[in-house]
Design a protein around this motif. Structure first.
Motif, short mmCIF file in Angstrom:
data_model
loop_
_atom_site.label_atom_id
_atom_site.label_comp_id
_atom_site.label_asym_id
_atom_site.label_seq_id
_atom_site.Cartn_x
_atom_site.Cartn_y
_atom_site.Cartn_z
N LEU A 77 -3.43 6.74 -2.90
CA LEU A 77 -4.75 6.14 -3.05
C LEU A 77 -4.57 4.66 -3.41
CD1 LEU A 77 -7.88 6.23 -3.42
CD2 LEU A 77 -7.42 6.87 -5.81
N ARG A 78 -5.15 3.78 -2.59
CA ARG A 78 -5.07 2.35 -2.89
C ARG A 78 -5.99 2.02 -4.05
NH1 ARG A 78 -7.51 -2.58 -1.05
NH2 ARG A 78 -6.02 -4.31 -1.23
N GLU A 79 -5.41 1.45 -5.10
CA GLU A 79 -6.15 1.10 -6.30
C GLU A 79 -6.02 -0.40 -6.53
OE1 GLU A 79 -5.89 4.54 -9.39
OE2 GLU A 79 -3.90 4.29 -8.55
N PRO A 80 -6.96 -1.19 -6.02
CA PRO A 80 -6.87 -2.65 -6.13
C PRO A 80 -6.79 -3.14 -7.56
CG PRO A 80 -8.57 -2.01 -4.55
CD PRO A 80 -8.15 -0.76 -5.26
N GLU A 81 -7.36 -2.38 -8.50
CA GLU A 81 -7.33 -2.79 -9.90
C GLU A 81 -6.18 -2.14 -10.66
OE1 GLU A 81 -9.43 -5.15 -10.72
OE2 GLU A 81 -10.20 -4.99 -8.66
N GLY A 82 -5.26 -1.49 -9.95
CA GLY A 82 -4.13 -0.83 -10.61
C GLY A 82 -3.00 -1.79 -10.90
N ARG A 83 -1.79 -1.22 -11.05
CA ARG A 83 -0.62 -2.04 -11.42
C ARG A 83 0.13 -2.58 -10.21
NH1 ARG A 83 3.08 1.47 -14.68
NH2 ARG A 83 2.21 3.15 -13.40
N GLY A 84 -0.39 -2.35 -9.01
CA GLY A 84 0.18 -2.97 -7.82
C GLY A 84 1.01 -2.07 -6.93
N GLY A 85 1.45 -0.92 -7.45
CA GLY A 85 2.31 -0.05 -6.66
C GLY A 85 1.63 0.53 -5.44
N SER A 86 0.40 1.03 -5.61
CA SER A 86 -0.31 1.62 -4.48
C SER A 86 -0.67 0.56 -3.45
CB SER A 86 -1.57 2.33 -4.96
OG SER A 86 -2.51 1.42 -5.50
N ASP A 87 -1.03 -0.62 -3.91
CA ASP A 87 -1.35 -1.70 -2.99
C ASP A 87 -0.11 -2.10 -2.18
OD1 ASP A 87 -3.54 -3.59 -2.22
OD2 ASP A 87 -2.08 -5.09 -2.86
N TRP A 88 1.04 -2.14 -2.86
CA TRP A 88 2.31 -2.48 -2.18
C TRP A 88 2.61 -1.45 -1.10
CZ3 TRP A 88 7.04 -0.44 -1.08
CH2 TRP A 88 8.06 -1.32 -0.75
N LEU A 89 2.45 -0.17 -1.42
CA LEU A 89 2.73 0.87 -0.44
C LEU A 89 1.77 0.81 0.74
CD1 LEU A 89 3.62 3.88 -2.76
CD2 LEU A 89 5.11 2.87 -1.03
N HIS A 90 0.51 0.53 0.49
CA HIS A 90 -0.45 0.43 1.59
C HIS A 90 -0.08 -0.70 2.55
CE1 HIS A 90 -4.01 3.16 1.21
NE2 HIS A 90 -3.30 3.50 0.15
N HIS A 91 0.53 -1.75 2.04
CA HIS A 91 0.91 -2.87 2.90
C HIS A 91 2.29 -2.66 3.55
CE1 HIS A 91 -2.36 -5.12 0.86
NE2 HIS A 91 -2.37 -5.79 1.98
#
Length: 318
Positions: A77-91
């Motif tokens: 799950l992409r969590e834009p307000e998270g610690r960055g791991g999910s955003d990194w994986l989505h990219h």
């Protein structure tokens, strides 16, 4: 917690993997992973997790694929307000990309029971879905309550949409899910497994508190640890003979790191289980969201990212 095979601890290992397939479903990326050397993955059980190395640190995800699938499947799950791991994986986790994967690790063990009630909220279905599938294979009666914010936002909806044993709840259109209604009249033989946001699981535990004998096991997205009533204590490392002073307001994990002692960790909030260490002596103030009451009473392990000593010292096997 660490899986054991024939009484021997099975240590999770780290290997490179390829993203064989990616399916995007809104803000969730479902990734099927194969080992780069084409070797089979180790066996895993419902409730098991793997750790993925990202550009923002290690992150943990539930294995949620089919039992007979030679690939490992996770959903991010992409969590834009998270610690960055999910955003990194989505990219970065595109088809053909290489990821370092560690696992499997058992932090949400699934036990046998004559009947089950499963409760999932949002991305929590990734931990619950393999349990539902196992109950179905075993021919054990089960029901599933699965809440998502919007209609049609339920991951794996195609598996459950026409199953009368499943309640698909959309909170945006139907309001808050009243779990007490669904647990009313539940027999003592029913085991309840829940995974989801803190508010949902807090309600589950409130209901369970007035239902003595209810078999409830949950996994949280966020820890419930608090720094209230912290006191300084000593963390003794039995194998190295070192003693580390852990001040009030500082976690044992951080104190160990400052002293040059590396302990694998991920969430740092007491819910992923990555930093588990064996306890040899001393009473632990358990502040994690992993152990149940019996496991806490056993006092055989602790999670130093949040847990502390009740007394002046805890001795760990490190």
């Amino acid at each position: 917690m660490t899986r054991t095979v024939d009484g021997v601890a099975e240590v999770p290992f780290t290997v490179p993997a390829i993203v064989e397939e990616r399916v995007d479903r809104g803000s969730i990326a479902v990734l099927r992973l194969r080992r780069t050397d084409a070797s089979p993955w180790p066996s895993w059980a419902p409730g098991d997790h793997v750790e993925i190395e990202t550009g923002c640190g290690v992150r943990q995800y539930s294995l949620c694929g089919a039992a007979d699938d030679p690939h490992w499947t996770i959903a991010v799950l992409r969590e834009p307000e998270g610690r960055g791991g999910s955003d990194w994986l989505h990219h970065h986790a595109l088809p053909g990309a290489e990821l370092m994967v560690r696992g499997p690790r058992t932090t949400f063990p699934f036990g046998t029971a004559p009947e089950y009630l499963f409760v999932a909220g949002g991305i929590g279905i990734t931990a619950i879905a393999p349990m539902v599938a196992q109950a179905e294979r075993d021919g054990v009666p089960w029901r599933l309550i699965y809440s998502a914010r919007e209609r049609g936002a339920h991951l794996f909806r195609e598996r459950y949409a026409v199953d009368p044993r499943v309640v698909l709840w959309a909170s945006e259109s139907r309001g808050r899910l009243d779990l007490a209604d669904h647990l009313t009249g539940l027999g003592d033989e029913v085991a309840v497994y829940g995974c989801g946001p803190t508010a949902m699981l807090d309600e589950l535990h409130r209901v369970a508190a007035v239902r003595h004998g209810l078999k409830l096991r949950t996994e949280r997205f966020a820890g419930v640890a608090t720094r209230d009533h912290d006191r300084t204590f000593s963390l003794e490392l039995a194998r190295s003979g070192r003693t580390i002073r852990v001040p009030a307001g500082i976690s044992a994990l951080d104190a160990a790191s400052t002293a040059g002692v590396f302990i694998v960790s991920s969430c740092r909030s007491g819910y992923c289980g990555s930093c588990e260490v064996a306890v040899l002596s001393g009473v632990v103030d358990h502040r994690d969201s992993i152990l149940d009451a019996a496991e806490r009473a056993e006092n055989s392990c602790m999670f130093p990212c949040v847990s502390r000593a009740v007394g002046d010292k805890v001795v760990i096997d490190l």
